[in-house]
Design an enzyme around this catalytic site. Structure first.
Site, mmCIF file in Angstrom:
data_model
loop_
_atom_site.group_PDB
_atom_site.id
_atom_site.type_symbol
_atom_site.label_atom_id
_atom_site.label_comp_id
_atom_site.label_asym_id
_atom_site.label_seq_id
_atom_site.Cartn_x
_atom_site.Cartn_y
_atom_site.Cartn_z
ATOM 1 N N ARG A 1 -4.537 7.139 7.756
ATOM 2 C CA ARG A 1 -3.290 7.459 7.067
ATOM 3 C C ARG A 1 -3.455 8.586 6.044
ATOM 4 O O ARG A 1 -2.475 9.131 5.555
ATOM 5 C CB ARG A 1 -2.736 6.189 6.382
ATOM 6 C CG ARG A 1 -2.244 5.153 7.378
ATOM 7 C CD ARG A 1 -2.081 3.766 6.745
ATOM 8 N NE ARG A 1 -3.372 3.051 6.644
ATOM 9 C CZ ARG A 1 -3.509 1.812 6.161
ATOM 10 N NH1 ARG A 1 -2.446 1.150 5.718
ATOM 11 N NH2 ARG A 1 -4.689 1.228 6.114
ATOM 12 N N ASP B 1 -11.782 1.731 -1.231
ATOM 13 C CA ASP B 1 -10.548 2.498 -1.464
ATOM 14 C C ASP B 1 -9.699 1.915 -2.589
ATOM 15 O O ASP B 1 -8.507 2.149 -2.658
ATOM 16 C CB ASP B 1 -9.729 2.619 -0.166
ATOM 17 C CG ASP B 1 -9.206 1.281 0.337
ATOM 18 O OD1 ASP B 1 -9.615 0.228 -0.187
ATOM 19 O OD2 ASP B 1 -8.372 1.295 1.268
HETATM 20 C C1 UD1 Z 1 -7.228 -4.594 3.549
HETATM 21 C C2 UD1 Z 1 -7.028 -6.108 3.760
HETATM 22 C C3 UD1 Z 1 -5.687 -6.527 3.179
HETATM 23 C C4 UD1 Z 1 -5.625 -6.145 1.710
HETATM 24 C C5 UD1 Z 1 -5.947 -4.661 1.493
HETATM 25 C C6 UD1 Z 1 -6.144 -4.405 0.017
HETATM 26 C C7 UD1 Z 1 -8.155 -6.706 5.841
HETATM 27 C C8 UD1 Z 1 -8.007 -7.005 7.272
HETATM 28 N N1 UD1 Z 1 -7.056 -6.394 5.175
HETATM 29 O O1 UD1 Z 1 -6.189 -3.959 4.273
HETATM 30 O O2 UD1 Z 1 -5.511 -7.912 3.312
HETATM 31 O O3 UD1 Z 1 -4.356 -6.448 1.190
HETATM 32 O O4 UD1 Z 1 -7.180 -4.292 2.157
HETATM 33 O O5 UD1 Z 1 -6.302 -3.044 -0.266
HETATM 34 O O6 UD1 Z 1 -9.242 -6.773 5.309
HETATM 35 N N2 UD1 Z 1 -13.374 -0.727 6.467
HETATM 36 C C9 UD1 Z 1 -14.639 -0.712 7.025
HETATM 37 N N3 UD1 Z 1 -14.786 -0.974 8.344
HETATM 38 C C10 UD1 Z 1 -13.740 -1.302 9.139
HETATM 39 C C11 UD1 Z 1 -12.454 -1.325 8.559
HETATM 40 C C12 UD1 Z 1 -12.293 -1.044 7.217
HETATM 41 O O7 UD1 Z 1 -15.618 -0.451 6.333
HETATM 42 O O8 UD1 Z 1 -13.962 -1.552 10.326
HETATM 43 C C13 UD1 Z 1 -13.226 -0.420 5.030
HETATM 44 C C14 UD1 Z 1 -12.372 0.797 4.778
HETATM 45 O O9 UD1 Z 1 -13.157 1.954 4.704
HETATM 46 C C15 UD1 Z 1 -11.728 0.469 3.444
HETATM 47 C C16 UD1 Z 1 -11.699 -1.038 3.403
HETATM 48 O O10 UD1 Z 1 -12.594 -1.488 4.401
HETATM 49 O O11 UD1 Z 1 -12.485 0.963 2.353
HETATM 50 C C17 UD1 Z 1 -10.311 -1.578 3.659
HETATM 51 O O12 UD1 Z 1 -9.869 -1.113 4.902
HETATM 52 P P1 UD1 Z 1 -8.371 -0.670 5.130
HETATM 53 O O13 UD1 Z 1 -8.222 -0.249 6.529
HETATM 54 O O14 UD1 Z 1 -7.937 0.238 4.082
HETATM 55 O O15 UD1 Z 1 -7.651 -2.101 4.969
HETATM 56 P P2 UD1 Z 1 -6.158 -2.372 4.577
HETATM 57 O O16 UD1 Z 1 -5.310 -2.198 5.773
HETATM 58 O O17 UD1 Z 1 -5.784 -1.631 3.371
HETATM 59 CA CA CA Z 2 -6.783 -0.159 2.126
#
Ligand code: UD1
Ligand code: CA
Length: 454
Positions: free
Chosen positions: A16, A103
């Site tokens: 995004r 993040d």
């Molecule tokens: C996530 C949470 C959500 C919460 C939100 C808070 C999950 C499924 N959802 O959603 O409940 O409200 O954060 O900000 O956890 N990342 C990895 N590997 C992956 C996927 C993500 O390292 O395979 C890391 C991303 O780099 C990021 C963090 O995890 O720093 C969160 O991932 P993101 O995709 O932003 O999750 P949200 O959809 O925001």
């Molecule tokens: Ca996030």
């Protein structure tokens, strides 16, 4: 008590953001988001920090510069899958694992400490940080039972209309008892809207086993904002900037207009310094006491002493000594050392040069690759000619030398202590100490010129 270990999730691409830079390397107040999170964890007492990297792994690793252990998640299959990657590194760890997202740059040390303390006090297997968001769009919603216990977390994309009404969200920040975390993660599936292994599912799995799960609510939702887009990034920037400015004012710095003052997270400013609007203090800049900076000035990685006055100045990767005055319209370039009480006036550029104590560069100078002593006076329009088209050469100017207006010092060349250069000279040979160099055509006056012209 076993030592606190933190796992920071930073492998996602950040689709995004629409960027070629990994999301967690986008900066707020001059600092990569993942570093903001890492620094908060460390300050909160985390003894070991593991960052899970994936998209742009090498770049993220480089930005961390050895400040944390790194593990690679080859494919980004979800936050639960990301945490699993850290398991091999945690074989011998005992006690609590804190999990943070890379993040959420606005986390404070106080909030992390509160989460950890309450988790330990509750003796829970898992504790999640929650927040009430004015706009919960995109976040996982916290679904509670009638008794108020956390039942589960439902991702926005999986939530029903009714669940989307909930404004209490998962901040993406947790404490887990290590064994419970990994045994529950083994059961997390990916049958959901995104086909991902969701970390928050651990909570309902543990609850299903009859284990205690706990929630801590953040008092201030702003601390838990997750950055998923450039709009969020700008929001985070504004909040962090406001927080930084407040901190500065509380420590004795005057900001004429905090809304138009831009100070990076790690910049230190001494007491009784006054900052005028549209001033940027960036990177590793530090400012002493009693300075007057701005308006409209930018300092990037500059060490500024006490009592410095600078307006309409751009300085980067250099040092400015106590009591120096500069501006307006001054450019100090990298590797310059401006000593105590130097006076730099309007339209002056200094590059890779040492300017000795009390020397004066009052107007229209270019000083490049120059070692200038103390008490030197550079006349208006004096220039170091440091480049022959191929190579740069240095100019040396001794203490108390006086270089007349509109002179060129063609390097390599030196002007001795107490030496004088006559105005308009082009100096190509060394000037010994105490001598006057005149290097210009002699003036000839021709009488009755209008008649002769005819
Ligand atoms: C996530 C949470 C959500 C919460 C939100 C808070 C999950 C499924 N959802 O959603 O409940 O409200 O954060 O900000 O956890 N990342 C990895 N590997 C992956 C996927 C993500 O390292 O395979 C890391 C991303 O780099 C990021 C963090 O995890 O720093 C969160 O991932 P993101 O995709 O932003 O999750 P949200 O959809 O925001
Ligand atoms: Ca996030």
């Amino acid at each position: 008590m076993a030592e606190l270990v933190t796992v920071i999730l930073a492998a996602g691409k950040g689709t995004r953001m629409k960027s070629s830079l990994p999301k967690v390397l986008h900066k707020v107040c001059g600092k990569e988001m993942v570093r903001c999170v890492l620094d908060a964890a460390t300050a909160a007492g985390s003894k070991r920090n593991i960052v899970v990297v994936g998209f742009g792994a090498d770049e993220v690793r480089a930005a961390l510069g050895g400040a944390a252990e790194v593990v690679v998640q080859e494919q980004q299959l979800g936050t639960g899958h990301a945490v699993l990657q850290a398991e091999p590194l945690l074989r011998d760890a005992k006690g609590t694992v804190m999990v943070l997202c890379g993040d959420t740059p606005l986390l404070t040390v106080g909030l992390l400490k509160k989460l950890y303390d309450e988790h330990e006090k509750a003796g829970a297997k898992a504790t999640v940080l929650t927040a009430i968001m004015p706009d919960a769009t995109g976040y996982g919603r916290v679904i509670r039972t009638a008794a108020g216990d956390v039942e589960k977390i439902v991702e926005h994309k999986d939530a029903t209309e009714q669940e989307r009404e909930v404004r209490e969200v998962n901040a993406g920040i947790y404490c887990f008892e290590k064994e419970a975390l990994f045994s529950a993660l083994a059961e997390v599936g990916c049958d959901n809207a995104q086909g991902e292994y969701y970390l928050p599912d651990v909570l309902s799995i543990l609850r299903g086993r009859g284990e205690k799960i706990w929630a801590v609510a953040a008092d201030d939702y702003e601390e838990t904002l997750g950055v998923n887009s450039r709009v969020h990034l700008a929001q985070a920037e504004r909040i962090l900037r406001r927080r930084k400015n407040l901190e500065l004012m509380e420590s004795g710095v005057t900001l004429m207009d905090p809304d138009s003052t831009f100070v990076d997270a790690d910049v230190a400013v001494g007491r009784d310094t006054v900052i005028y609007p549209f001033t940027w203090l960036e990177g590793r800049t530090s400012v002493g006491e009693g300075c007057t900076l701005g308006p409209s000035s930018r300092f990037t990685d500059v060490k500024i002493g006490d009592g410095v006055t600078a307006h309409f100045v751009y300085a980067h990767e250099c040092e400015i000594g106590d009591g120096a005055t500069m501006g307006p319209f001054v450019h100090i370039r990298p590797d310059s050392h401006i000593s105590k009480d130097v006076k730099i006036g309007n339209f002056v550029e200094v590059k890779n040069s040492n300017v000795g104590e009390g020397s004066k560069l009052p107007h229209l100078q270019y000083i490049g690759d120059c070692d200038m002593g103390a008490g030197v006076n550079m006349g208006c329009g004096t220039i170091t000619v440091n480049y022959d088209g191929k190579t740069k050469f240095r100019t040396k100017i001794g203490d108390h030398a006086f270089v007349g207006c509109n002179s060129n010092l063609v390097a390599p060349v030196s002007v001795g202590d107490n030496a004088y250069v006559a105005a308009g000279s082009t100096i190509t040979k060394d000037v010994p100490p105490d001598e006057l160099a005149v290097a210009r055509a002699r003036q000839k006056n021709i009488p009755n010129w209008p008649d002769k012209r005819k």
